[in-house]
Design an enzyme around this catalytic site. Structure first.
Site, mmCIF file in Angstrom:
data_model
loop_
_atom_site.group_PDB
_atom_site.id
_atom_site.type_symbol
_atom_site.label_atom_id
_atom_site.label_comp_id
_atom_site.label_asym_id
_atom_site.label_seq_id
_atom_site.Cartn_x
_atom_site.Cartn_y
_atom_site.Cartn_z
ATOM 1 N N GLY A 46 46.275 13.832 25.072
ATOM 2 C CA GLY A 46 47.694 13.832 25.391
ATOM 3 C C GLY A 46 48.519 14.016 24.140
ATOM 4 O O GLY A 46 48.061 13.757 23.021
ATOM 5 N N GLN A 51 55.794 13.577 18.825
ATOM 6 C CA GLN A 51 54.643 13.678 17.933
ATOM 7 C C GLN A 51 54.618 15.005 17.179
ATOM 8 O O GLN A 51 53.908 15.130 16.185
ATOM 9 C CB GLN A 51 53.336 13.494 18.703
ATOM 10 C CG GLN A 51 53.144 12.076 19.221
ATOM 11 C CD GLN A 51 51.832 11.945 19.943
ATOM 12 O OE1 GLN A 51 51.746 12.217 21.140
ATOM 13 N NE2 GLN A 51 50.804 11.538 19.218
ATOM 14 N N CYS A 88 45.281 7.341 18.855
ATOM 15 C CA CYS A 88 46.461 8.189 18.932
ATOM 16 C C CYS A 88 46.392 9.233 17.829
ATOM 17 O O CYS A 88 46.016 8.908 16.693
ATOM 18 C CB CYS A 88 47.721 7.343 18.790
ATOM 19 S SG CYS A 88 49.264 8.259 18.857
ATOM 20 N N LEU A 89 46.762 10.463 18.155
ATOM 21 C CA LEU A 89 46.768 11.523 17.147
ATOM 22 C C LEU A 89 47.751 11.219 16.014
ATOM 23 O O LEU A 89 47.595 11.721 14.913
ATOM 24 C CB LEU A 89 47.101 12.866 17.799
ATOM 25 C CG LEU A 89 46.082 13.374 18.813
ATOM 26 C CD1 LEU A 89 46.580 14.642 19.488
ATOM 27 C CD2 LEU A 89 44.725 13.603 18.161
ATOM 28 N N HIS A 130 50.608 5.786 27.772
ATOM 29 C CA HIS A 130 50.597 5.991 26.322
ATOM 30 C C HIS A 130 51.604 7.072 25.932
ATOM 31 O O HIS A 130 52.428 6.884 25.032
ATOM 32 C CB HIS A 130 49.183 6.373 25.887
ATOM 33 C CG HIS A 130 49.028 6.644 24.430
ATOM 34 N ND1 HIS A 130 48.294 5.821 23.606
ATOM 35 C CD2 HIS A 130 49.489 7.641 23.631
ATOM 36 C CE1 HIS A 130 48.320 6.312 22.376
ATOM 37 N NE2 HIS A 130 49.034 7.419 22.368
ATOM 38 N N GLU A 131 51.558 8.214 26.609
ATOM 39 C CA GLU A 131 52.442 9.322 26.251
ATOM 40 C C GLU A 131 53.896 9.034 26.612
ATOM 41 O O GLU A 131 54.803 9.369 25.849
ATOM 42 C CB GLU A 131 51.970 10.634 26.896
ATOM 43 C CG GLU A 131 50.584 11.078 26.472
ATOM 44 C CD GLU A 131 50.341 11.115 24.966
ATOM 45 O OE1 GLU A 131 51.291 11.353 24.185
ATOM 46 O OE2 GLU A 131 49.196 10.910 24.553
ATOM 47 N N HIS A 134 55.607 7.003 24.021
ATOM 48 C CA HIS A 134 56.079 7.793 22.877
ATOM 49 C C HIS A 134 57.519 8.256 23.077
ATOM 50 O O HIS A 134 58.287 8.349 22.116
ATOM 51 C CB HIS A 134 55.194 9.032 22.670
ATOM 52 C CG HIS A 134 53.976 8.797 21.843
ATOM 53 N ND1 HIS A 134 54.030 8.390 20.527
ATOM 54 C CD2 HIS A 134 52.668 8.945 22.134
ATOM 55 C CE1 HIS A 134 52.793 8.290 20.055
ATOM 56 N NE2 HIS A 134 51.951 8.611 21.010
#
Length: 151
Positions: A46, A51, A88-89, A130-131, A134
């Site tokens: 995701g 991000q 997480c990226l 999670h996304e 953000h």
């Protein structure tokens, strides 16, 4: 399509609240395409627009069942509980246990501006929560639970 730079946790853009997309433009579609390419290139499941430095309510997710694109997503139902490790990226090399709903239902727009409903359990429920976090400036590390051996 172009790969974009993924912002890391110290970047203040990740702590800002994203603005709704008022109109789906060619720039919105390019953002969706670029985010998908960036997510796949980084082996993520995701990616949210902040991000890649864009403060818009746009998310892409692919847990292995195909790409899901969400514009202005809102969680309309969440039930149950599951605790698992998340990464997480934007927080490379780290993971932590997080308590998330076991089931999530999200309303959003697709790239054509049509209202869609996406439902998820297990990993998809985690990815959706999670996304969407953000988009409100929240990182999973803000919700991390103590490790089991620390509890």
């Amino acid at each position: 399509m172009a790969k974009r730079q993924i912002r890391i946790s110290t970047d203040e853009v990740l702590r800002k609240i994203c603005k709704p997309v008022k109109e789906i433009t060619p720039n919105t579609l390019t953002l969706l395409d670029d985010m998908a390419e960036t997510m796949y290139d980084a082996n993520g499941v995701g990616l949210a627009a902040p991000q890649v430095g864009v403060l818009k309510r746009v998310v892409v997710i692919d847990i292995g069942d195909g790409l899901v694109e969400l514009i202005n997503p809102v969680i309309v139902e969440a039930t149950g509980s599951q605790i698992d490790y998340e990464g997480c990226l934007s927080v490379p090399g780290a993971s932590a246990r997080v308590d998330r709903p076991a089931y999530v239902k999200v309303e959003a727009l697709n790239r054509d501006g049509e209202k869609i409903i996406v439902e998820g359990e297990e990993l998809m429920a985690v990815a959706l929560c999670h996304e969407l976090d953000h988009l409100d400036g929240v990182l999973y590390i803000d919700k991390a639970l103590p490790d089991e051996d620390e509890a």
